[in-house]
Design a protein around this motif. Structure first.
Motif, PDB file in Angstrom:
ATOM      1  N   LEU A 259     -38.401 -24.100  -4.198  1.00 58.28           N
ATOM      2  CA  LEU A 259     -38.955 -23.139  -3.237  1.00 58.28           C
ATOM      3  C   LEU A 259     -38.826 -23.592  -1.784  1.00 58.28           C
ATOM      4  O   LEU A 259     -38.560 -22.790  -0.897  1.00 58.28           O
ATOM      5  CB  LEU A 259     -40.436 -22.900  -3.548  1.00 58.28           C
ATOM      6  CG  LEU A 259     -40.729 -22.329  -4.932  1.00 58.28           C
ATOM      7  CD1 LEU A 259     -42.219 -22.461  -5.237  1.00 58.28           C
ATOM      8  CD2 LEU A 259     -40.294 -20.866  -5.017  1.00 58.28           C
ATOM      9  N   GLN A 261     -36.638 -24.969  -0.221  1.00 62.43           N
ATOM     10  CA  GLN A 261     -35.331 -24.716   0.391  1.00 62.43           C
ATOM     11  C   GLN A 261     -35.311 -23.414   1.187  1.00 62.43           C
ATOM     12  O   GLN A 261     -34.613 -23.299   2.189  1.00 62.43           O
ATOM     13  CB  GLN A 261     -34.247 -24.666  -0.696  1.00 62.43           C
ATOM     14  CG  GLN A 261     -34.111 -25.928  -1.525  1.00 62.43           C
ATOM     15  CD  GLN A 261     -33.500 -27.102  -0.769  1.00 62.43           C
ATOM     16  OE1 GLN A 261     -33.042 -26.947   0.365  1.00 62.43           O
ATOM     17  NE2 GLN A 261     -33.510 -28.266  -1.387  1.00 62.43           N
ATOM     18  N   LEU A 262     -36.078 -22.418   0.711  1.00 59.33           N
ATOM     19  CA  LEU A 262     -36.075 -21.116   1.384  1.00 59.33           C
ATOM     20  C   LEU A 262     -36.585 -21.225   2.817  1.00 59.33           C
ATOM     21  O   LEU A 262     -36.194 -20.455   3.688  1.00 59.33           O
ATOM     22  CB  LEU A 262     -36.951 -20.130   0.615  1.00 59.33           C
ATOM     23  CG  LEU A 262     -36.325 -19.577  -0.650  1.00 59.33           C
ATOM     24  CD1 LEU A 262     -37.326 -18.693  -1.368  1.00 59.33           C
ATOM     25  CD2 LEU A 262     -35.059 -18.795  -0.321  1.00 59.33           C
ATOM     26  N   PHE A 263     -37.482 -22.170   3.040  1.00 57.95           N
ATOM     27  CA  PHE A 263     -38.108 -22.270   4.364  1.00 57.95           C
ATOM     28  C   PHE A 263     -37.290 -23.134   5.326  1.00 57.95           C
ATOM     29  O   PHE A 263     -37.506 -23.082   6.528  1.00 57.95           O
ATOM     30  CB  PHE A 263     -39.539 -22.806   4.219  1.00 57.95           C
ATOM     31  CG  PHE A 263     -40.383 -21.917   3.349  1.00 57.95           C
ATOM     32  CD1 PHE A 263     -40.940 -20.761   3.869  1.00 57.95           C
ATOM     33  CD2 PHE A 263     -40.571 -22.194   2.012  1.00 57.95           C
ATOM     34  CE1 PHE A 263     -41.688 -19.912   3.062  1.00 57.95           C
ATOM     35  CE2 PHE A 263     -41.318 -21.356   1.190  1.00 57.95           C
ATOM     36  CZ  PHE A 263     -41.877 -20.214   1.722  1.00 57.95           C
ATOM     37  N   GLY A 265     -34.570 -23.544   7.508  1.00 61.72           N
ATOM     38  CA  GLY A 265     -33.653 -22.607   8.162  1.00 61.72           C
ATOM     39  C   GLY A 265     -34.143 -21.174   8.167  1.00 61.72           C
ATOM     40  O   GLY A 265     -33.373 -20.257   8.467  1.00 61.72           O
ATOM     41  N   SER A 266     -35.419 -20.957   7.845  1.00 64.65           N
ATOM     42  CA  SER A 266     -35.925 -19.570   7.796  1.00 64.65           C
ATOM     43  C   SER A 266     -36.439 -19.096   9.156  1.00 64.65           C
ATOM     44  O   SER A 266     -36.817 -17.938   9.309  1.00 64.65           O
ATOM     45  CB  SER A 266     -37.037 -19.448   6.749  1.00 64.65           C
ATOM     46  OG  SER A 266     -38.152 -20.233   7.133  1.00 64.65           O
ATOM     47  N   ILE A 270     -40.681 -16.135   7.350  1.00 70.39           N
ATOM     48  CA  ILE A 270     -41.390 -15.898   6.084  1.00 70.39           C
ATOM     49  C   ILE A 270     -42.573 -16.847   5.906  1.00 70.39           C
ATOM     50  O   ILE A 270     -43.188 -16.869   4.842  1.00 70.39           O
ATOM     51  CB  ILE A 270     -40.453 -15.999   4.849  1.00 70.39           C
ATOM     52  CG1 ILE A 270     -39.618 -17.286   4.898  1.00 70.39           C
ATOM     53  CG2 ILE A 270     -39.550 -14.773   4.767  1.00 70.39           C
ATOM     54  CD1 ILE A 270     -38.760 -17.502   3.648  1.00 70.39           C
TER      55      ILE A 270
ATOM     56  N   ASN B 254     -25.920 -21.765   9.468  1.00 68.48           N
ATOM     57  CA  ASN B 254     -27.327 -21.378   9.600  1.00 68.48           C
ATOM     58  C   ASN B 254     -27.446 -19.895   9.911  1.00 68.48           C
ATOM     59  O   ASN B 254     -27.907 -19.496  10.975  1.00 68.48           O
ATOM     60  CB  ASN B 254     -27.994 -22.195  10.705  1.00 68.48           C
ATOM     61  CG  ASN B 254     -28.641 -23.459  10.161  1.00 68.48           C
ATOM     62  OD1 ASN B 254     -28.739 -23.638   8.956  1.00 68.48           O
ATOM     63  ND2 ASN B 254     -29.077 -24.325  11.040  1.00 68.48           N
ATOM     64  N   TYR B 257     -31.425 -17.158   5.115  1.00 68.07           N
ATOM     65  CA  TYR B 257     -31.958 -18.064   4.092  1.00 68.07           C
ATOM     66  C   TYR B 257     -30.809 -18.644   3.273  1.00 68.07           C
ATOM     67  O   TYR B 257     -29.832 -17.962   2.998  1.00 68.07           O
ATOM     68  CB  TYR B 257     -32.929 -17.318   3.162  1.00 68.07           C
ATOM     69  CG  TYR B 257     -33.948 -16.501   3.901  1.00 68.07           C
ATOM     70  CD1 TYR B 257     -34.805 -17.089   4.831  1.00 68.07           C
ATOM     71  CD2 TYR B 257     -34.048 -15.129   3.708  1.00 68.07           C
ATOM     72  CE1 TYR B 257     -35.728 -16.336   5.539  1.00 68.07           C
ATOM     73  CE2 TYR B 257     -34.973 -14.363   4.397  1.00 68.07           C
ATOM     74  CZ  TYR B 257     -35.800 -14.973   5.323  1.00 68.07           C
ATOM     75  OH  TYR B 257     -36.710 -14.226   6.022  1.00 68.07           O
ATOM     76  N   ASP B 258     -30.958 -19.888   2.870  1.00 66.36           N
ATOM     77  CA  ASP B 258     -29.895 -20.565   2.133  1.00 66.36           C
ATOM     78  C   ASP B 258     -29.992 -20.160   0.658  1.00 66.36           C
ATOM     79  O   ASP B 258     -30.493 -20.897  -0.187  1.00 66.36           O
ATOM     80  CB  ASP B 258     -30.050 -22.073   2.306  1.00 66.36           C
ATOM     81  CG  ASP B 258     -28.779 -22.810   1.939  1.00 66.36           C
ATOM     82  OD1 ASP B 258     -27.851 -22.163   1.408  1.00 66.36           O
ATOM     83  OD2 ASP B 258     -28.710 -24.021   2.158  1.00 66.36           O
ATOM     84  N   GLN B 261     -29.376 -22.154  -2.709  1.00 71.58           N
ATOM     85  CA  GLN B 261     -30.326 -23.176  -3.154  1.00 71.58           C
ATOM     86  C   GLN B 261     -31.161 -22.706  -4.332  1.00 71.58           C
ATOM     87  O   GLN B 261     -31.561 -23.502  -5.184  1.00 71.58           O
ATOM     88  CB  GLN B 261     -31.252 -23.575  -1.993  1.00 71.58           C
ATOM     89  CG  GLN B 261     -30.543 -24.111  -0.769  1.00 71.58           C
ATOM     90  CD  GLN B 261     -29.971 -25.506  -0.959  1.00 71.58           C
ATOM     91  OE1 GLN B 261     -30.193 -26.135  -1.993  1.00 71.58           O
ATOM     92  NE2 GLN B 261     -29.216 -25.971   0.019  1.00 71.58           N
ATOM     93  N   LEU B 262     -31.445 -21.401  -4.366  1.00 73.14           N
ATOM     94  CA  LEU B 262     -32.287 -20.873  -5.448  1.00 73.14           C
ATOM     95  C   LEU B 262     -31.639 -21.066  -6.810  1.00 73.14           C
ATOM     96  O   LEU B 262     -32.323 -21.198  -7.824  1.00 73.14           O
ATOM     97  CB  LEU B 262     -32.555 -19.386  -5.225  1.00 73.14           C
ATOM     98  CG  LEU B 262     -33.576 -19.075  -4.150  1.00 73.14           C
ATOM     99  CD1 LEU B 262     -33.667 -17.574  -3.955  1.00 73.14           C
ATOM    100  CD2 LEU B 262     -34.940 -19.652  -4.523  1.00 73.14           C
TER     101      LEU B 262
END
Lengths: 538, 538
Positions: A259, A261-263, A265-266, A270, B254, B257-258, B261-262
């Motif tokens: 999880l 990872q989503l943040f 570079g966000s 979010i 960049n 969202y990456d 990764q998910l």
């Protein structure tokens, strides 16, 4: 400094020529001092136009957002329990409303400076319940207008969340509040024999949390990899106030989607990062820095290939700068160039770091000797002590300030296949000259020059269009031209600076429709009310 | 091999003692051969019990899923246009229904082997529209029952999607189909002077896509970091057939969202990875491997601290094995131990890799000399050539097979703070002995021994409870005891093997409620019908 040109033979042996270093030291210190004041200086001159005015044709305030009233402010006062934590004074607000490039200016009436994660949580929950839009702000050193409001969004500054939480000197895991300044974190680690796995010019101002929120790359990505690999856990306040906490994660943990990872570079869209756990490598015992002059971009690539092969595991940075950026640097810094023998089309800064100084010296000397014998390097110097080393880095790190010194700068931070990388600078210049907008010395022209520098090791170019004034005309010549050029070469329109406000509408040049839909889907999933950093990103 | 005990003085100087290597070579080859046949062998013996029976009290078929009928099969035939791409024969299905540990056995009636991403897309869309549950399967070398069906899920094998797509020898970016076998990918890279940034014992069978889908860690994570840092892009078919493609991403990007990764570590629950783009480092020029005998776990940690400090940038693996695992290895492999001077409580395998053999040798010799002088190392050997080096690795890599050789093995792959790491093996043994279940030599006891080995450098222990038979009784002693023990120390119940079927119900020991809710939220977001790898993960 050790001069290569004057001692090619020496390089292969032991008797290295060491140039007098006093002047070089003075240079570097001046450059450093200049850099340190670069951010503060602009605020004394006339104010920046409102983003709402400059870009009024492209963006308008979304009226779904509530306008701040006294009841809101009272609530926030009750949360922070400290009137110093709220900024409402017009003069004081200016610092938070403007970006350091002086391109964007928001109209926020309120800055909140929470001191705990719980306060951030209560603030966000209230904003979400009441549809108050917010902008998370770290050190406000971003380059795409991502950390300042577009309209009247409330600014949530992380600067009071600034404690090192813990450090484990067996594993190298650092846990810190988001608002810890990068340089402070690195100094703390240095005292413990470790190093922060990322370094960048703005380290004296930028926050650890901001670095993660924007997935900054910086100067040593080549060696330590991206934050997606080194960040182990995060503490993040989600828009509804929920606190996501993975700060206890160890190096390996394969239990569920990653999880955090989503943040990374966000860009504050979010959630607000309040804590960072990051794996830090042992601080190298030995550093070397060399600055080389080379005759063409093709030669830069040849030197890079050689460095990767011969310096391999000790290569920690491979930066390039074009000759035009160096002309501007000389003028602005009012200093001689570190390489005094003439002007060259390209310069390369190489850093090695390792555990054994003798081994590293030998590898570097062999590499440089070979490069000079092959005619790849025209001149160069090697720092002989810590001060000289810092001075060479300062010269390189002064470029963001140098390129903005004529008045302003359009910054394009792009990834491109290496072979095409410098072609973008040439192409941009051609367009600007064609449009009769650019001249290095003619003050009547709005553009000084388009120059290039960046992180060759990562395929990352910083194209800087140095301007005397910002103008629609320049922007129209450059955009979407620059983005189309990048897209054609399958590059990225933002390598490390992010999307922010500047590139919101250009994501389509780097991402396909499926990706954009998926990104929008996640934004909606986590921030259904859209209160987080609106008008930006996607 | 170079023996340390017999040549401590030599180690510090130049005159290294080199032991006769012929016997060691024979050993290693035998071990290698044994390892290679380990996966195939069990299928010749009696079949494994159905997971549906063994775990019938815990899980039942979800009747929302459609049962496969002839019309479905006909449709899949029309998609694959090749009857070899469908497996329906009962004997042939067995290989795909069972895991290699012989713990789990599904009852799938159909294996599909698509050859293109488009075929995967059409298959998944059909399954999603018709509520047919699926299990993606790579090399089927997983250790948590994640790649075999629980009931009648359709197996989608990636083994026919097995081409290298491209390799860029300037940047080191490899693009490959998901079904490329890891060893083949690494051999291809070796031919080009590069190395796959991950290595593991199952490399001869496991797929590149499977490695990414399970976020495998393996033997060289210490040096090259996790896949979250090295994977640059993925091609993934989402449950509704949409193809997400970020294969063109460069090292830095960049813009949004990456998303990729998910899918790293998602274990086939939200999409099927069909292509991988990964950044590969230059292949080191010089490798060294040493195997050391030490007297206690505390000493293992001291040797590790020294290795990190003194070997630093050239340290590429630091593995440990306990003495009990070595007793089993000797018995099963019917070979003398590489260190012949006696039995020791712990063994450490150290690998260095770098660009200059002389420098690496000097660093390693200095380090080992210091370690022996400080009394940390009781004996040891250093591989003197490529064959010896492979043999030492083979010995280490034979352990998964060795620990399963008495009949079966309960495998726990956990992350723990280093100081606590080996304590789990002691604690498990204590419980098993207390319950009168374990004895190394008494064949009437179901458990042989609980042994430990793993990747100290990553804080990753493999606890292996070696059994003569699988039994509920053993399981009840071990679970949830093991998970509770880990949770108390804030470790992870799955460091690198994933959750799969085995650990689905134990995620709560490593993740908090907010995290679990977020993970479930993403599963629902991407796979609202729940067709992907059901009964597992979360």
């Amino acid at each position: 400094m050790l001069s290569l040109r004057r001692s090619l033979r020496g390089v292969r042996g032991v008797s290295l020529y060491i140039a007098p270093s006093t002047r070089a030291v003075a240079k570097g210190l001046a450059a450093q001092a200049a850099r340190r004041t670069a951010v503060a200086a602009p605020y004394s001159t006339k104010s920046v136009a409102f983003t709402a005015d400059t870009y009024g044709s492209k963006v308008s305030r979304d009226e779904k957002y509530k306008k701040l009233d006294d009841a809101d402010t009272k609530y926030f006062e009750s949360v922070l329990q400290d009137t110093n934590g709220l900024i409402t004074d017009a003069d004081d607000l200016l610092f938070f409303n403007e970006d350091w490039m002086r391109k964007y200016r928001g109209q926020s009436q309120l800055v909140l400076k929470p001191k705990t994660t719980d306060q951030v949580s209560r603030i966000l929950k209230y904003c979400n319940d009441n549809l108050l839009a917010v902008v998370p702000q770290g050190g406000n050193t971003g380059l795409v207008g991502g950390s300042v409001p577009v309209f009247d969004e409330i600014i949530i500054s992380l600067s009071n969340l600034n404690k090192i939480r813990s450090f484990d000197d067996v594993t190298g895991i650092l846990k810190a509040d988001a608002g810890v300044i990068l340089e402070n974190a690195d100094q703390y680690l240095a005292d413990n024999g470790y190093i922060f796995p990322l370094d960048l010019g703005a380290k004296g101002s930028c926050h650890v949390g901001g670095v993660v929120a924007t997935n900054a790359g910086g100067l040593r990505l080549l060696r330590y990899g991206s934050l997606h690999g080194s960040v182990l856990g995060l503490e993040v306040v989600l828009p509804d106030g929920t606190i996501y906490n993975s700060m206890d994660s160890l190096r390996k943990d394969n239990t569920g989607y990653d999880l955090k990872q989503l943040f990374i570079g966000s860009e504050g869209t979010i959630g607000i990062i309040t804590g960072v756990s990051i794996l830090c490598p042992a601080r190298p015992q030995a550093f070397n820095v060399a600055l080389l002059a080379v005759s063409s971009y093709e030669t830069v690539l040849k030197v890079f290939a050689g460095a990767r092969r011969e310096l391999s595991e000790i290569l920690s940075a491979f930066e390039f700068m074009d000759g035009k950026s160096q002309i501007l640097a000389r003028r602005h810094l009012k200093l001689d160039h570190p390489i005094e023998s003439g002007e060259y089309p390209f310069y390369v800064l190489i850093e090695t770091s390792g555990s054994n100084k003798d081994h590293d010296d030998e590898k570097l000397e062999t590499f440089l000797g070979n490069a000079m014998e092959e005619g790849l390097v025209d001149d160069g110097i090697i720092a002989q002590d810590e001060t000289q080393l810092r001075n060479l880095w300062s010269w390189r790190e002064s470029l963001p300030e140098v390129t903005a010194s004529a008045g302003g700068v359009y910054k394009y931070d792009v990834s491109l296949p290496l072979a095409d990388l410098y072609g973008l600078v040439d192409a941009a210049n051609e367009k600007l000259v064609e449009a009769n907008l650019a001249d290095l010395d003619d003050e009547s022209k709005p553009v000084v020059d388009a120059v290039g520098y960046g992180h060759i090791g990562d395929g990352n170019l910083h194209l800087n269009v140095c301007t005397r004034v910002y103008s629609k005309e320049i922007e129209q010549v450059l955009e979407p031209f620059v983005y189309e050029w990048i897209s054609e070469k399958k590059g990225s329109v933002s390598a490390e600076h992010g999307l922010g406000f500047q590139k919101k509408n250009y994501i389509g040049y780097s991402k396909n429709d499926v990706e954009i839909e998926m990104i929008k889907g996640l934004k909606k999933h986590y921030d259904p009310n859209g209160i987080m950093n609106p008008y930006k990103y996607v």
